[in-house]
Design a protein around this motif. Structure first.
Motif, PDB file in Angstrom:
ATOM      1  N   LEU A  38      14.533  18.894  -8.547  1.00  0.00           N
ATOM      2  CA  LEU A  38      13.902  18.429  -7.827  1.00  0.00           C
ATOM      3  C   LEU A  38      13.900  16.797  -7.938  1.00  0.00           C
ATOM      4  CD1 LEU A  38      11.881  18.644  -5.445  1.00  0.00           C
ATOM      5  CD2 LEU A  38      10.250  18.727  -6.818  1.00  0.00           C
ATOM      6  N   LEU A  39      13.901  16.426  -9.301  1.00  0.00           N
ATOM      7  CA  LEU A  39      14.098  14.972  -9.600  1.00  0.00           C
ATOM      8  C   LEU A  39      15.483  14.485  -9.421  1.00  0.00           C
ATOM      9  CD1 LEU A  39      12.221  14.876 -13.016  1.00  0.00           C
ATOM     10  CD2 LEU A  39      11.453  14.263 -10.860  1.00  0.00           C
ATOM     11  N   ALA A  40      16.404  15.334  -9.700  1.00  0.00           N
ATOM     12  CA  ALA A  40      17.748  15.039  -9.349  1.00  0.00           C
ATOM     13  C   ALA A  40      18.099  14.571  -8.088  1.00  0.00           C
ATOM     14  CB  ALA A  40      18.704  15.880  -9.985  1.00  0.00           C
ATOM     15  N   GLN A  41      17.494  15.510  -7.059  1.00  0.00           N
ATOM     16  CA  GLN A  41      17.825  15.457  -5.764  1.00  0.00           C
ATOM     17  C   GLN A  41      17.226  14.312  -5.062  1.00  0.00           C
ATOM     18  OE1 GLN A  41      16.563  19.111  -4.306  1.00  0.00           O
ATOM     19  NE2 GLN A  41      18.170  20.400  -5.338  1.00  0.00           N
ATOM     20  N   TYR A  45      17.087   7.385 -10.168  1.00  0.00           N
ATOM     21  CA  TYR A  45      16.947   7.002 -11.645  1.00  0.00           C
ATOM     22  C   TYR A  45      17.303   8.296 -12.357  1.00  0.00           C
ATOM     23  CZ  TYR A  45      14.875   6.516 -16.065  1.00  0.00           C
ATOM     24  OH  TYR A  45      14.476   6.137 -17.635  1.00  0.00           O
ATOM     25  N   PHE A  46      16.793   9.510 -12.171  1.00  0.00           N
ATOM     26  CA  PHE A  46      16.988  10.729 -12.894  1.00  0.00           C
ATOM     27  C   PHE A  46      18.538  11.222 -12.477  1.00  0.00           C
ATOM     28  CE2 PHE A  46      12.204  10.832 -13.232  1.00  0.00           C
ATOM     29  CZ  PHE A  46      12.323  10.983 -14.397  1.00  0.00           C
ATOM     30  N   ARG A  47      18.876  11.111 -11.065  1.00  0.00           N
ATOM     31  CA  ARG A  47      20.312  11.519 -10.892  1.00  0.00           C
ATOM     32  C   ARG A  47      21.247  10.767 -11.757  1.00  0.00           C
ATOM     33  NH1 ARG A  47      20.203   9.812  -5.825  1.00  0.00           N
ATOM     34  NH2 ARG A  47      19.244  11.570  -5.171  1.00  0.00           N
ATOM     35  N   ALA A  48      20.995   9.441 -11.953  1.00  0.00           N
ATOM     36  CA  ALA A  48      22.178   8.819 -12.553  1.00  0.00           C
ATOM     37  C   ALA A  48      22.068   9.033 -14.200  1.00  0.00           C
ATOM     38  CB  ALA A  48      21.974   7.475 -12.510  1.00  0.00           C
ATOM     39  N   GLN A  51      23.571  12.546 -14.894  1.00  0.00           N
ATOM     40  CA  GLN A  51      24.987  12.487 -14.712  1.00  0.00           C
ATOM     41  C   GLN A  51      25.847  11.591 -15.588  1.00  0.00           C
ATOM     42  OE1 GLN A  51      25.533  11.630 -10.680  1.00  0.00           O
ATOM     43  NE2 GLN A  51      25.072  13.584 -10.018  1.00  0.00           N
ATOM     44  N   SER A  52      24.803  10.827 -16.570  1.00  0.00           N
ATOM     45  CA  SER A  52      25.366   9.932 -17.438  1.00  0.00           C
ATOM     46  C   SER A  52      26.097  10.367 -18.651  1.00  0.00           C
ATOM     47  CB  SER A  52      24.312   8.767 -17.894  1.00  0.00           C
ATOM     48  OG  SER A  52      23.444   9.745 -18.893  1.00  0.00           O
ATOM     49  N   GLY A  53      26.044  11.455 -19.076  1.00  0.00           N
ATOM     50  CA  GLY A  53      26.716  12.132 -20.321  1.00  0.00           C
ATOM     51  C   GLY A  53      25.800  11.607 -21.534  1.00  0.00           C
ATOM     52  N   MET A  54      24.774  10.913 -21.392  1.00  0.00           N
ATOM     53  CA  MET A  54      23.971  10.618 -22.566  1.00  0.00           C
ATOM     54  C   MET A  54      23.247  11.707 -23.130  1.00  0.00           C
ATOM     55  SD  MET A  54      22.585   7.053 -20.609  1.00  0.00           S
ATOM     56  CE  MET A  54      21.463   6.461 -22.280  1.00  0.00           C
ATOM     57  N   LYS A  55      22.499  11.464 -24.202  1.00  0.00           N
ATOM     58  CA  LYS A  55      21.950  12.700 -24.956  1.00  0.00           C
ATOM     59  C   LYS A  55      20.807  13.142 -24.255  1.00  0.00           C
ATOM     60  CE  LYS A  55      19.045   9.932 -27.917  1.00  0.00           C
ATOM     61  NZ  LYS A  55      18.669   9.672 -29.319  1.00  0.00           N
ATOM     62  N   GLU A  56      20.071  12.292 -23.436  1.00  0.00           N
ATOM     63  CA  GLU A  56      19.164  12.743 -22.665  1.00  0.00           C
ATOM     64  C   GLU A  56      19.203  13.691 -21.586  1.00  0.00           C
ATOM     65  OE1 GLU A  56      17.965   8.665 -24.108  1.00  0.00           O
ATOM     66  OE2 GLU A  56      19.728   9.574 -23.182  1.00  0.00           O
ATOM     67  N   CYS A  57      20.464  13.766 -21.280  1.00  0.00           N
ATOM     68  CA  CYS A  57      21.026  14.716 -20.568  1.00  0.00           C
ATOM     69  C   CYS A  57      20.705  16.197 -20.862  1.00  0.00           C
ATOM     70  CB  CYS A  57      22.424  14.755 -19.825  1.00  0.00           C
ATOM     71  SG  CYS A  57      22.688  13.311 -19.310  1.00  0.00           S
ATOM     72  N   GLN A  58      20.792  16.570 -22.084  1.00  0.00           N
ATOM     73  CA  GLN A  58      20.560  17.764 -22.756  1.00  0.00           C
ATOM     74  C   GLN A  58      19.245  17.930 -23.243  1.00  0.00           C
ATOM     75  OE1 GLN A  58      23.308  19.611 -22.419  1.00  0.00           O
ATOM     76  NE2 GLN A  58      24.455  17.463 -21.529  1.00  0.00           N
ATOM     77  N   GLU A  59      18.727  16.988 -23.383  1.00  0.00           N
ATOM     78  CA  GLU A  59      17.009  17.463 -23.969  1.00  0.00           C
ATOM     79  C   GLU A  59      16.086  18.064 -22.961  1.00  0.00           C
ATOM     80  OE1 GLU A  59      15.828  13.559 -25.599  1.00  0.00           O
ATOM     81  OE2 GLU A  59      17.243  13.539 -27.213  1.00  0.00           O
ATOM     82  N   PHE A 100      11.040   1.367  -9.622  1.00  0.00           N
ATOM     83  CA  PHE A 100      11.970   1.676 -10.602  1.00  0.00           C
ATOM     84  C   PHE A 100      12.701   3.176 -10.850  1.00  0.00           C
ATOM     85  CE2 PHE A 100       8.726  -1.416 -12.627  1.00  0.00           C
ATOM     86  CZ  PHE A 100       9.931  -2.195 -13.377  1.00  0.00           C
ATOM     87  N   LEU A 101      12.153   4.046 -10.149  1.00  0.00           N
ATOM     88  CA  LEU A 101      12.853   5.341 -10.269  1.00  0.00           C
ATOM     89  C   LEU A 101      13.737   5.429  -8.981  1.00  0.00           C
ATOM     90  CD1 LEU A 101      10.019   7.683 -11.690  1.00  0.00           C
ATOM     91  CD2 LEU A 101      11.718   6.329 -12.776  1.00  0.00           C
ATOM     92  N   GLN A 102      13.602   4.613  -7.990  1.00  0.00           N
ATOM     93  CA  GLN A 102      14.440   4.747  -6.817  1.00  0.00           C
ATOM     94  C   GLN A 102      14.161   6.053  -6.148  1.00  0.00           C
ATOM     95  OE1 GLN A 102      16.492   2.015  -5.358  1.00  0.00           O
ATOM     96  NE2 GLN A 102      14.942   1.070  -6.623  1.00  0.00           N
TER      97      GLN A 102
END
Length: 495
Positions: A38-41, A45-48, A51-59, A100-102
């Motif tokens: 729901l956040l990604a859609q 901010y959350f979509r990016a 999809q960034s590949g940063m460690k937060e993507c897996q947390e 901020f979250l767009q």
């Protein structure tokens, strides 16, 4: 939405559905369990981030420090289908969150809840955080009630007041029922007119196309363009084949294709880039079918039918929600909401009043004012009930709102004012605490037949029809205004 300090909580029903990816979001000591998809859609901010590949993507948990608790809470309510009314603190934090979250859906909700109490706060806060759609729509609302807020506007930076003063206010518009014209000469009765509030009189804006009919037609405004669909040629009820669209910025008419089902006595509703043709009649039979016209692709398609066959459906759009009133019989009127996302008519409430049914429905803030015929079937009188869509409660309005001069069976809302008219008088009412107080009376709309009323924004250089031939091209004039707006936006951006 439930909030527990320093505890993990569910943000709402969608996050609890099995099979959905969950994420813990910590905001100022509060932890929300939310639907990651729901956040990604809905949030850039959350979509990016995902999809960034940063460690937060897996947390499984992230911490947000850029937004406030109230703002994030409001955002989640909106994403999960809620339409909350907001106090001042919630508005400020929700605008900050939208920036901020767009989150376009949050911005859209904020636009939908602009009113006379919060418009200045919305305007100033949106300029601070750069939420430009909200900034512009707040400015339009302020322009519409400029005289009521003139003293308060002095507290704002001059660049902001300049922006408001450069905008075009909404005008109260009217057109009577007319059949197509066979005359080669112009018929100055077949006009769309606007109310000059300074002179308190009606002026002609444009003539109807000779092949257009407003008799038993559907009339609606969408994105500041006037649409006319259906209607009949004469008493034989032969249906007009084409639809028509008027653009006030270019002072021009164009045609659109007709609905798949020919119909008259229909209701036309403009909403979110679409026209909806509701019910109506064909061959003297009432219809339940509904068609949607997407302006972007120029095609009509069928959507969910009305709950029952009906012509001249009473309708209103409140908080960006489509409502209709259908007579149920035995004094009962059902209020339904149409959900475009679900393509479904949902029963909202039922009003029961002896020997009465709805004649007109007027939206203001989160209220629906339902006008109905008065006692003893006296159609020169009408009484009102108010339904609050947030509390889902009915309130009986005191008194009767029609005198021998006028009728409330057609009305339009601008700010906190309701305009209605008859052939004898145009009346402006102020809405205050579930009461309509007569504010002023102006010249009536001296035409015969049914009257359609609506609001449109006209170029500031709009002239009466008889004088327009000497004026310059409307498209050039509106272009100058648009350029001035862009200049002001750049100025605000540098504040």
């Amino acid at each position: 939405m439930r909030i527990y300090c320093d505890e993990v909580m569910e943000s709402g029903c969608p996050a609890r559905q099995p099979g959905q990816r969950k994420l813990r979001v910590r905001v100022h000591g509060h932890c929300f369990v939310v639907n990651k998809d729901l956040l990604a859609q809905n949030c850039e901010y959350f979509r990016a981030l995902f999809q960034s590949g940063m460690k937060e993507c897996q947390e499984d948990e992230i911490c947000l420090r850029c937004v406030g608790l109230l703002g994030f809470q409001v955002m989640m309510q909106v994403l999960e289908g809620g339409r909350p009314m907001l106090n001042c603190d919630q508005i400020v934090e929700a605008i900050e969150c939208a920036a901020f979250l767009q989150v376009p859906s949050l911005t859209k909700h904020l636009i939908n809840v602009i009113n006379s109490e919060n418009c200045l706060l919305m305007f100033h806060t949106a300029s601070t955080f750069g939420v430009w759609d909200l900034f512009h729509n707040s400015a339009l609302f302020i322009q519409d009630i400029y005289s009521d807020l003139k003293d308060d506007l002095c507290t704002l930076p001059k660049t902001l007041t300049d922006y408001v003063e450069a905008l075009i206010p909404a005008s109260y518009m009217a057109v009577c029922s007319h059949s197509p014209s066979s005359d080669e000469l112009e018929n100055f009765q077949r006009t769309v007119s606007y109310l000059d509030e300074e002179l308190k009189e009606w002026k002609a804006l444009t003539q109807l196309p000779s092949s257009a009919s407003t008799t038993m037609a559907g009339v609606a405004v969408l994105d500041n363009k006037l649409y006319i669909v259906g209607g009949v040629h004469d008493v034989s009820k032969n249906i007009v084949q084409s639809g028509f669209c008027y653009n006030p910025l270019t002072n021009s008419w164009s045609t659109i294709c007709r609905p798949n089902q020919l119909r008259y006595n229909l209701t036309l509703v403009g909403h979110d880039g679409c026209l909806y043709a509701l019910g109506g009649e064909c061959d003297h039979k009432e219809l339940s079918s509904v068609e949607r016209y997407r302006v972007a692709n120029g095609h009509w398609s069928y959507v969910s039918q009305l709950p029952r066959q009906s012509a001249s459906v009473v309708s209103a759009v409140a908080l960006d929600r489509i409502f209709i009133c259908l007579w149920k019989g035995r004094g009962a009127s059902d209020i339904f909401e149409y959900s475009p996302e679900k393509d479904q008519w949902i029963l909202e409430t039922t009003l029961v009043r002896d020997q009465s049914y709805g004649l007109c429905m007027v939206p203001h803030k989160d209220n629906l004012y339902l006008m109905r015929n008065g006692p003893c079937n006296d159609f020169l009188l009408c009484v009102m009930d108010c339904y609050n869509v947030s509390s889902r409660q009915w309130t009986a309005m005191p008194g009767q709102y029609v005198n021998s001069k006028g009728s409330l069976f057609t009305a339009a809302v601008k700010g906190d004012s309701v305009f209605t008219l008859s052939r004898k008088v145009t009346t402006e009412y102020t809405i205050e605490d579930y009461k309509w107080k007569r504010k002023r009376e102006m010249t009536g709309f001296g035409r015969i037949g049914s009257i359609y009323t609506f609001l449109m924004r006209l170029p500031k250089t709009t002239l009466p029809l008889a004088e327009r031939s000497a004026a310059s091209a409307p498209g050039q004039r509106s272009g100058n205004i648009d350029g001035h707006r862009r200049h002001l936006v750049r100025c605000v951006d540098n504040l």
